[in-house]
Design a protein around this motif. Structure first.
Motif: not given
Length: 220
Positions: A22-27
């Motif tokens: 989830x952290x890598x997705x951003x937004x």
């Protein structure tokens, strides 16, 4: 294991695989909506009301104890979680189980009914987390779901050898179904934890060895 410097305010976190995703997705996909705190490091026996320097120093030793670093091993961290209780709560809620133990034969069942004393409607929303130490002894089912139940992050109170076979569930009432034991009697422990008030109770289960009776035939 290491220790954090107690002179500064530090947040030390370990993300799960899902958290890193989830952290890598951003937004703003990575959002912390719930959290728990614990006081594993604190030894309250060090509170010293007889300190010669007065009340400001009763807890000076506790306040200067080092903090344990974050760890992904739930067997060694977050075992003593803190809870928020309503104002004017005069007594700590206590979780009890009915019955407290059972001796069953293979295939038999028993219903586990947790209750919370000293607090009206205690744990009736989020329910209880039940952890069965050995799924080879019995299976664990939810017989009455909680209104708001989620798969828990399970604190392990059992040894490494048992943790591989432990199972868990969240609800208001639970059913244990004894498995057939062909070699010897077997035992397991069910730990029930209040998801809103904290506190825990233990249920002891013994499943008797299955005795096979030989078929007897007569000839004429």
């Amino acid at each position: 294991m290491g220790y954090l410097n107690n002179s500064t305010i530090t947040v030390d976190a370990i993300l799960t695989k899902k958290g890193r995703e989830l952290l890598a997705r951003g937004q703003n996909d990575f959002k912390i909506t719930q959290f728990a705190i614990a006081d594993d490091e604190i030894d309250y026996d060090l509170w010293n009301p007889a300190h010669p320097l007065g009340t400001d120093y009763y807890g000076v030793i506790i306040e200067n104890m080092p903090l344990i670093e974050a760890s992904a091993d739930e067997a060694n961290i977050m075992r003593y979680k803190l809870v928020s209780l309503p104002k004017l709560t005069a007594k700590i809620p206590v979780v009890t189980i009915s019955p407290a133990s059972a001796i069953l034969q293979g295939g038999n069942t028993t219903i586990i009914i947790p209750t919370t004393q000293n607090m009206a409607q205690g744990n009736t929303t989020l329910g209880y987390t039940a952890i069965l130490s050995n799924s080879n002894v019995a299976s664990l089912q939810v017989s009455q779901p909680a209104p708001q139940s989620k798969s828990p992050t399970i604190p392990r109170f059992i040894g490494d050898a048992e943790s591989a076979t432990s199972i868990s569930a969240v609800g208001l009432q639970f059913k244990l179904i004894a498995r057939f034991q062909n070699v010897a009697d077997a035992s397991a422990t069910l730990t029930v934890i209040g998801n809103e008030t904290g506190g825990r109770a233990t249920f002891n289960l013994t499943v008797k060895k299955t005795v096979l009776q030989a078929n007897q035939s007569s000839t004429t």
